[in-house]
Structure formats: C-alpha cells, structure tokens
Design an enzyme around this catalytic site. Structure first.
Site, PDB file in Angstrom:
ATOM      1  N   LYS A 196      20.362  -2.350  86.759  1.00  0.00           N
ATOM      2  CA  LYS A 196      19.773  -1.024  86.995  1.00  0.00           C
ATOM      3  C   LYS A 196      19.170  -0.567  85.671  1.00  0.00           C
ATOM      4  CE  LYS A 196      18.987   2.617  89.569  1.00  0.00           C
ATOM      5  NZ  LYS A 196      17.949   2.591  90.629  1.00  0.00           N
ATOM      6  N   ASP A 255      19.077  -1.560  93.642  1.00  0.00           N
ATOM      7  CA  ASP A 255      18.742  -0.901  94.916  1.00  0.00           C
ATOM      8  C   ASP A 255      17.753  -1.756  95.708  1.00  0.00           C
ATOM      9  OD1 ASP A 255      16.941  -0.334  92.863  1.00  0.00           O
ATOM     10  OD2 ASP A 255      16.585   1.740  93.449  1.00  0.00           O
ATOM     11  N   ASP A 287      30.426  -6.815  93.348  1.00  0.00           N
ATOM     12  CA  ASP A 287      31.394  -6.444  94.387  1.00  0.00           C
ATOM     13  C   ASP A 287      30.651  -5.951  95.625  1.00  0.00           C
ATOM     14  OD1 ASP A 287      33.927  -5.751  95.555  1.00  0.00           O
ATOM     15  OD2 ASP A 287      33.478  -3.659  95.080  1.00  0.00           O
ATOM     16  N   ASP A 317      29.741  -8.169  99.471  1.00  0.00           N
ATOM     17  CA  ASP A 317      30.119  -7.733 100.827  1.00  0.00           C
ATOM     18  C   ASP A 317      28.887  -7.691 101.727  1.00  0.00           C
ATOM     19  OD1 ASP A 317      32.775  -7.406 100.056  1.00  0.00           O
ATOM     20  OD2 ASP A 317      33.000  -5.528 101.166  1.00  0.00           O
TER      21      ASP A 317
END
Ligand code: IPM
Ligand code: MG
Length: 355
Positions: free
Chosen positions: A191, A223, A247, A251
């Site tokens: 980022k 993003d 993390d 997922d």
C-alpha cells in the site's frame, strides 16, 4: 529415514484433521521405508484449559527439538473473551516467532474436479489458476508496538506496522527463489500510495529483484490486488506480501479455489524444520462431528515431506492421491453441495486407499 514430528492438534476440528494427516504420513512411511515418530504437545485453548497458558514452555521446546511440526488449528468461543495475550491465537503467533518462521507459503490452485465449486464465472477461470502466496509471518502489524493510551478523543488503542529492510529482503528472496521453480513471475503487494513501511517494502523488493534477472517483478496495491484476484486470478504466479495483507488475501484466494478446507501452508525459517498447517481455523461449529475436510492438513503434511525432509516423490504421491479422490467424486460437506458428503474419517480412508 527416521523423522520426529511434533503434533500440535489444538482445538475444534484440529485433532480430527491432524489424526487424518498422521495416518497418511504413516502409510507413506510404510510404502517408502521411512519411520515417522509423532509426539503430541498442547497448544491454544486446550493448553489454556490444561496448564493455564496458550503456549506452554514444553510445547516450544518440543517443537524446537523436533525435525518438523504439524499443526491443526487453535481457538474457539470458549476462549474468545480472554485478554489478547492469553488468547489461543497468541500461541500461534508465539510458536511462529519462537521458531523464527518468517516465510509462509500458501498455495491456492483450482482443481479441475472442483471447478464447479469456484464462485467465479466460468469464463474468468477458463485458464485455471495456480497461485503461491508468500506471506511474511513474523513481522509487521502482528508484532509491532501496540497498546492503549489517551488520545485526542480520550482512550485509544493502536497497533504499528513496521518492517526492517532485513525482514523485507529475506521474504523477497524466498519469493524469488520460489518463482524460479514456477512461472518466474512475482507480484509484490503493498500500500505504497499511503504507507511509509510499504514504500520501503517496494524499494527493497526491487533491490532483491535485481539478483533474479529471469524473474519478472511488478508491484500491485493491495486494494487492487483484492479486486484482481476475483477479476483475473490466472495473472498471478507468486505473490509476496506483508503479514496482514497476506492473511487477508490468502482467505480470499482460498475461497476462489472452492473451499478454505483445501488450502495447505508451510511456515519456514532459516532451518528446514518448519511448521505445517491448514490455513483454515478450528471450525468449532462442526468439531467432533466427523464432518471436517482433512485435505488441507493432508496437503500440509505433503508440503512437510517436500520442504522439511526433501521427499519430493512421497509428497507428490500424496498430492496425486488427493487429486484422484477428488476426480472420483469423493466430497466432504464443504465441497459436496449437500449431496452424498462423506465424513473426515471416510475421506481419509479414500485417500489412504489411493496412496
Ligand atoms: C492464519 C490465521 C491466523 C493469522 C490467526 C488465527 C492468528 O488467520 O493463519 O491465517 O492471522 O495469522
Ligand atoms: Mg488467516
């Protein structure tokens, strides 16, 4: 080969899925002439209940003395109200730190047999995908300075994202090494348009990239990466990213494979030992009911054979048995859409038959 493996079964479905992987390892040992010795240690909620702490000293010592470590999952509603440093999850962070496991490899690929489980449109996954997420595991906001203080609006809490050049360099190197034996493409996710720590991340990743001229290296903002994973997952080969972004994105990546019950992981440090665990949690809602999907843990055991013990053929044999089981249409509830689901034990038996 004789290998001593520490077992951290943990909580919820942890014991069931670890037992399944142990059977697979035993059968593999018989077939190829290896002896795997297993020693269980407590971690997480069960350790809190038995000893008062989530990560007892014997567990850390046992893992450091073992040749490798296989972990199930930790946590559950029973321990959710404990203070942060006494929660089962703290044990997971504690063992990662104690074993200095800074590299977390999380492969996510689309199994042809499970393509109908993928929630993405068929045209989006027409070319399939095979992604390796390389997540930094012992730094960043998970381990940075934290606390409570008086702020502008009264009481406030804070956590800090901090990365040293050394930490970025070693995880970048792990990613480039992994890319060399894959499709030679690294996408570094950060980022950097907002965070200073991401700007150092980006700069350092490119310095390391200079040592790997055959690997292409591009940057992507996190993003945008979250969007690209569902828009065009085939574009990714190796992803390298920070602890928290890894993390979250792992997922997301697991979900596009069809089920989080399929994703294995290896956590590695400077030694070969490593810790191997499914990326999913302890699923307390189905614990003890023989409903869990053991495949992520079985595939984690295969990763252990590959990375900790250098047993590539044995690892591939397990992965092939899992492919065969899926091709044969055997499904646990998470990938069965309510029809003819088998339990954890039967899935294990089906894998054992094909080893
Ligand atoms: C994971 C888990 C852990 C993490 C939790 C349980 C502490 O979500 O391994 O992905 O955030 O690392
Ligand atoms: Mg997670």
């Amino acid at each position: 080969m004789v290998m001593n493996i520490a077992l951290l079964k943990g909580d919820g479905i942890g014991p069931e899925i670890v037992d399944s992987a142990v059977e697979v390892l035993k059968k593999t040992g018989e077939k190829y002439g290896h002896t795997f010795n297993f020693t269980p240690y407590l971690i997480g909620g069960c350790a809190i209940d038995a000893t008062g702490e989530p990560l007892p000293k014997e567990t850390v010592e046992g893992c450091l003395a073992a040749d490798s470590v296989l972990l199930g999952a930790v946590g559950g509603p029973k321990w959710d109200t404990l203070p942060g440093n006494m929660r089962p999850e703290k044990a997971l962070l504690g063992i990662r730190a104690a074993m200095e496991l800074y590299t977390n490899l999380r492969p996510a690929k689309l199994y042809p047999a499970l393509k109908d489980d993928c929630p993405l449109r068929p045209d989006i996954v027409a070319n399939g995908f095979d992604i390796l997420i390389v997540r930094e595991l012992t730094g960043g906001i998970y381990f940075g300075d934290r606390g409570y203080r008086e702020g502008k609006y009264g009481e406030e809490a804070y956590d800090t994202e901090c990365y040293s050049r050394m930490e970025i360099e070693r995880i970048a190197r792990a990613a480039f090494e992994a890319a060399l034996v894959r499709r030679c493409n690294v996408i570094s996710i950060d980022k950097a348009n907002v965070l200073e720590s991401s700007r150092l991340w980006r700069k350092t990743v490119h310095e390391v990239a200079a040592d790997y001229p055959t690997v292409t290296c591009t940057d992507m903002l996190v993003d945008n990466a979250a969007m690209q994973l569902v828009k065009n997952p085939s574009q990714f080969d190796v992803i390298v990213t920070s602890n928290m972004f890894g993390d979250i994105l792992s997922d997301e990546a697991s979900q596009i494979t069809g089920s989080i019950g399929m994703l294995a992981s290896a956590s590695l440090g400077a030694t070969k030992r490593g810790l191997y665990e499914p990326i999913h949690g302890s699923a307390p809602d189905i614990a003890g009911q023989d409903k869990a999907n053991p495949i992520a843990t079985v595939l984690s055991a295969a990763m252990m054979l590959r990375y900790a013990f250098g047993l590539e053929e044995e690892a591939r044999n397990i992965e092939r048995a899992v492919d065969d089981v899926l091709e044969a249409g055997v499904r646990t509830a998470d990938i069965a859409h309510g029809v003819n689901a088998v339990g954890c034990k039967e899935m294990t038996a089906e894998i054992l038959k094909r080893l």
